[in-house]
Design a protein around this motif. Structure first.
Motif, PDB file in Angstrom:
ATOM      1  N   TYR A   1       0.836  -1.205   0.000  1.00  0.00           N
ATOM      2  CA  TYR A   1       0.000   0.000   0.000  1.00  0.00           C
ATOM      3  C   TYR A   1       0.870   1.254   0.000  1.00  0.00           C
ATOM      4  N   LYS A   2       1.911   1.193   0.801  1.00  0.00           N
ATOM      5  CA  LYS A   2       2.811   2.346   0.914  1.00  0.00           C
ATOM      6  C   LYS A   2       3.439   2.681  -0.447  1.00  0.00           C
ATOM      7  N   LYS A   3       3.846   1.645  -1.146  1.00  0.00           N
ATOM      8  CA  LYS A   3       4.457   1.873  -2.470  1.00  0.00           C
ATOM      9  C   LYS A   3       3.435   2.433  -3.463  1.00  0.00           C
ATOM     10  N   MET A   4       2.226   1.880  -3.430  1.00  0.00           N
ATOM     11  CA  MET A   4       1.189   2.383  -4.336  1.00  0.00           C
ATOM     12  C   MET A   4       0.893   3.852  -4.028  1.00  0.00           C
ATOM     13  N   HIS A   5       0.882   4.143  -2.753  1.00  0.00           N
ATOM     14  CA  HIS A   5       0.622   5.509  -2.322  1.00  0.00           C
ATOM     15  C   HIS A   5       1.730   6.439  -2.812  1.00  0.00           C
ATOM     16  N   LEU A   6       2.969   6.002  -2.620  1.00  0.00           N
ATOM     17  CA  LEU A   6       4.114   6.818  -3.036  1.00  0.00           C
ATOM     18  C   LEU A   6       4.089   7.091  -4.536  1.00  0.00           C
ATOM     19  N   ILE A   7       3.853   6.050  -5.305  1.00  0.00           N
ATOM     20  CA  ILE A   7       3.958   6.270  -6.750  1.00  0.00           C
ATOM     21  C   ILE A   7       2.785   7.102  -7.276  1.00  0.00           C
ATOM     22  N   ARG A   8       1.613   6.978  -6.644  1.00  0.00           N
ATOM     23  CA  ARG A   8       0.519   7.847  -7.077  1.00  0.00           C
ATOM     24  C   ARG A   8       0.849   9.304  -6.745  1.00  0.00           C
ATOM     25  N   GLN A   9       1.378   9.495  -5.558  1.00  0.00           N
ATOM     26  CA  GLN A   9       1.727  10.859  -5.157  1.00  0.00           C
ATOM     27  C   GLN A   9       2.822  11.428  -6.066  1.00  0.00           C
ATOM     28  N   TYR A  10       3.784  10.564  -6.398  1.00  0.00           N
ATOM     29  CA  TYR A  10       4.859  11.041  -7.267  1.00  0.00           C
ATOM     30  C   TYR A  10       4.323  11.391  -8.656  1.00  0.00           C
ATOM     31  N   ASP A  11       3.371  10.635  -9.150  1.00  0.00           N
ATOM     32  CA  ASP A  11       2.857  10.870 -10.506  1.00  0.00           C
ATOM     33  C   ASP A  11       2.327  12.307 -10.643  1.00  0.00           C
ATOM     34  N   ARG A  12       1.710  12.785  -9.571  1.00  0.00           N
ATOM     35  CA  ARG A  12       1.216  14.177  -9.589  1.00  0.00           C
ATOM     36  C   ARG A  12       2.392  15.144  -9.669  1.00  0.00           C
ATOM     37  N   LYS A  13       3.452  14.830  -8.948  1.00  0.00           N
ATOM     38  CA  LYS A  13       4.641  15.682  -8.957  1.00  0.00           C
ATOM     39  C   LYS A  13       5.312  15.649 -10.337  1.00  0.00           C
ATOM     40  N   GLY A  14       5.396  14.445 -10.898  1.00  0.00           N
ATOM     41  CA  GLY A  14       6.001  14.289 -12.224  1.00  0.00           C
ATOM     42  C   GLY A  14       5.289  15.155 -13.249  1.00  0.00           C
TER      43      GLY A  14
END
Lengths: 355, 322
Positions: A39-52
């Motif tokens: 879950y933590k990884k999914m959360h991180l990558i979704r959050q990063y996608d917005r930053k990207g």
């Protein structure tokens, strides 16, 4: 005479449904720490996608390829990889690379036009992102073939989209994999679009999975937004490949919630109603519901993750910004193992015009 | 030493490298049980087995693309493409991947593979069996391109190509596969890539060629009342400019010969290098003797397309007068 000489079936796997309910017979029974890490990884990558996306919109990077909506597949496959395995990513795999532990600062180098971003060393051998659609498919076949010939208990996995299955490389990759029973896993993120072309216009085949059957390759369709189903299916396919028992084609049935790239505007071709339908099936949302039911998720943990990830992402962005422009001789570096006289001359020329 | 043909030298090099390095494997259509349509892999399947001398499905892109995956994982595949006219299916993988793996990953990965293929006309073959498209590989950054013209060079250069850490396109002059014979050492040896050879010293005209037309060049200058220095490029990329320029500075005259089409052919590059670095040493303009800018004709007219001794002699005489 007429008779049926061959029939086929395609299995569909879903472990975690949209309501977060688990099929206990199929539950891979991951540990609490594994579940929370996923879950933590999914959360991180979704959050990063917005930053990207934001970094591209503010002109800090070049074209960026988002993956929002496909986090379950990205994280599941990285969870299943082991030391000595190989991964051949397509371009919509920034999330998977982050989940594998590739520093975000490195990936930012890549998306901001610097080859140093693809100098990837890790336990899992990550091949540089392939831009020509699906061309990485037969590379995974070759890698899985080599691992088998070398007698290694390792596998190679490749990711590609539904559009890639229309190309010759999908055919050659799966055909060779079938013939030589290579240690390969073919992971198709069927996200329903190839830029604007809908899945229905790529092929008349009802599923992507059934295409594998023609090559004698075991094939399965899995709910692409179901992290538990994905871990289960990808995990067994990799296990089988490592044991030298042949390749598998996995079709993850998912949906691209974002544009194709930052140069695209999906509003031109997408029915907005579809976004609503798929929002309900969101991979994070349903996993959250499941974890909440098991008291493994809370509002406060969610908030904690958000602030932790914001700090991490900011640190990585800062680290990347400090790296600066690549040196001019990078143009000529690593074209060949040993440089050639022509490059000395051309580098001198390039240097004369350095500002 | 054994007297052998170019074809036998290719087989000898493959045998030598398969024996020397367990990571080497040979793959392609009909290369196993059948020993290759030209017999370049004759006997190797029996000797090394089907896992190292691999009959592949009929798919050029599949051969080269899977070889890329193998090469990055640590094997050294030597692919045979039956005729160079069929490589286009694999070209994306050569140009977009094999050639770029090292640079794209800033040295984290490399792609040490060889693509062997017979090239050129003059064997009365069907369409697509006679092309000389070497320039497209030379023009693809990241590939090395080798074309031997003798059995000795074929063995030494193919062995070097297999040991090279980067992808090499190795084009074999099929017209002279069996017509040039030479003593070749039985021992393990390699020749350096990127080095041209002065085949014959001379003082009046430099004649540059490679591959099948090298034989025609050698024959054309016999009996000519002109002192010709013959250069066999052997490796088209990286081009050995030093050997070329040393010779042209000495003779002041140059003819360049190849059967590939003229425009943007290797001859154009040779002329450009001379132009940039030795133009004031020239006594007359460089002359190209090449195939024409057309598809190579079917076999009735192919010998009118491929540079002949007469065309080469005529060119030598023209640069002398110029």
């Amino acid at each position: 005479m007429k008779k049926t000489i061959k029939q086929f079936k395609v299995e569909y796997v879903q472990v975690l449904d949209e309501k977060g309910k688990v099929d206990s017979k199929l539950d891979p029974k991951l540990s609490v720490s594994e579940l929370k890490a996923l879950y933590k990884k999914m959360h991180l990558i979704r959050q990063y996608d917005r930053k990207g996306l934001a970094l591209q919109r503010t002109g800090k990077t070049g074209t960026y390829v988002q993956y929002t909506g496909q986090e379950a597949g990205e994280v599941a496959l990285t969870h299943c990889l082991k030391k000595g395995d190989w991964f051949f990513p397509g371009y919509r795999e920034t999330g998977a690379l982050i989940a594998l532990g590739v520093p975000i600062s490195k990936l930012l180098l890549y998306w901001a036009g610097d080859e140093r971003g693809m100098n990837l060393h890790s336990d899992v051998r990550v091949f540089p992102i392939a831009i020509p659609v699906g061309s990485q498919t037969p590379h995974c076949t070759g890698a899985g073939w080599a691992l088998k010939l070398q007698g290694k208990k390792n596998a190679a996995i490749v990711t590609f989209g539904d559009g890639a299955t229309s190309r010759g490389d999908f055919h050659s990759g799966l055909n060779f994999a079938g013939v030589y029973s290579t240690n390969s896993v073919f992971f198709c993120q069927n996200n329903q679009f190839a830029i604007s072309t809908a899945r229905a216009r790529q092929t008349m085949a009802e599923t992507i999975a059934q295409k594998g059957i023609a090559y004698g390759v075991d094939s399965v369709q899995v709910d692409g937004n179901d992290i538990l189903g994905l871990v289960s299916v990808i995990g067994s396919a990799l296990k089988k490949a490592r044991a030298g028992k042949g390749p598998t084609l996995i079709e993850a049935f998912t949906y691209r919630m974002c544009d194709h790239t930052t140069s695209d505007d999906a509003k031109k071709y997408r029915d907005p109603k579809d976004l609503k339908v798929w929002a309900v099936r969101d991979p994070l949302l349903r996993f959250q519901k499941y974890l909440k039911g098991r008291k493994l998720w809370s509002e406060s943990w969610e908030k904690k993750l958000e602030s932790e990830h914001a700090v991490l992402i900011d640190q990585e962005v800062k680290k990347w910004e400090e790296i600066g422009k690549p040196p001019i001789d990078q143009i000529f570096a690593h074209v060949f193992a040993e440089s050639i006289p022509q490059f000395d001359e051309q580098l001198e020329d390039a240097k004369r015009f350095l500002k | 030493m054994t007297v052998m043909t170019i074809l036998q030298a290719v087989t000898a090099a493959l045998d030598q490298e398969l024996k020397r390095d367990k990571a080497v494997l040979v793959m392609g259509e009909d290369v196993g049980r059948n020993g290759g349509v030209f017999r370049a892999t004759d006997g190797l399947w029996k000797k090394y087995g089907g896992k190292r001398v691999v009959d592949t499905p009929l798919c050029e892109s599949g051969i080269v693309a899977t070889a890329i995956g193998m090469a990055v994982v640590g094997l050294k595949p030597v692919c045979e493409i039956q005729f160079s006219g069929f490589i286009y299916d694999a070209f994306e993988h050569l140009a977009s991947h094999a050639a770029r793996v090292r640079h794209r990953s800033m040295g984290a990965f490399s792609c040490p593979l060889v693509v062997r293929s017979p090239y050129g006309g003059g064997i009365r073959a069907l369409e697509h069996h006679s092309e000389s498209m070497e320039s497209i590989y030379v023009h693809t950054p990241g590939l090395k391109v080798v074309i031997p013209s003798t059995p000795y060079d074929a063995k030494g250069l193919l062995a070097a190509a297999i040991r090279d850490p980067d992808p090499v396109v190795f084009l074999e002059p099929k017209r002279i596969y069996r017509s040039v014979k030479q003593e070749v050492p039985d021992d393990d040896f390699v020749l350096p890539l990127g080095k041209a050879k002065v085949v014959q010293s001379g003082s009046q005209v430099t004649v540059v060629s490679y591959g099948a037309t090298m034989k025609t060049v050698r024959e054309a200058v016999i009996g000519l009342d002109v002192s010709c220095e013959l250069i066999d490029l052997r490796t088209l990329w990286p081009l050995d400019e030093a050997t070329l320029l040393d010779s042209v500075r000495k003779t002041g005259r140059c003819v360049v010969v190849h059967e590939a089409a003229r425009t943007l052919g290797m001859g154009a590059e040779v002329v450009a290098v001379i132009n940039e670095k030795a133009i004031y040493d020239l006594e007359s303009p460089v002359v190209r003797v090449t195939g024409y800018d057309t598809p190579i004709p079917y076999y009735q007219l192919e010998n009118n397309y491929i540079p002949s001794k007469e065309r080469i002699k005529d060119a030598v005489n023209r640069v002398l007068k110029g």
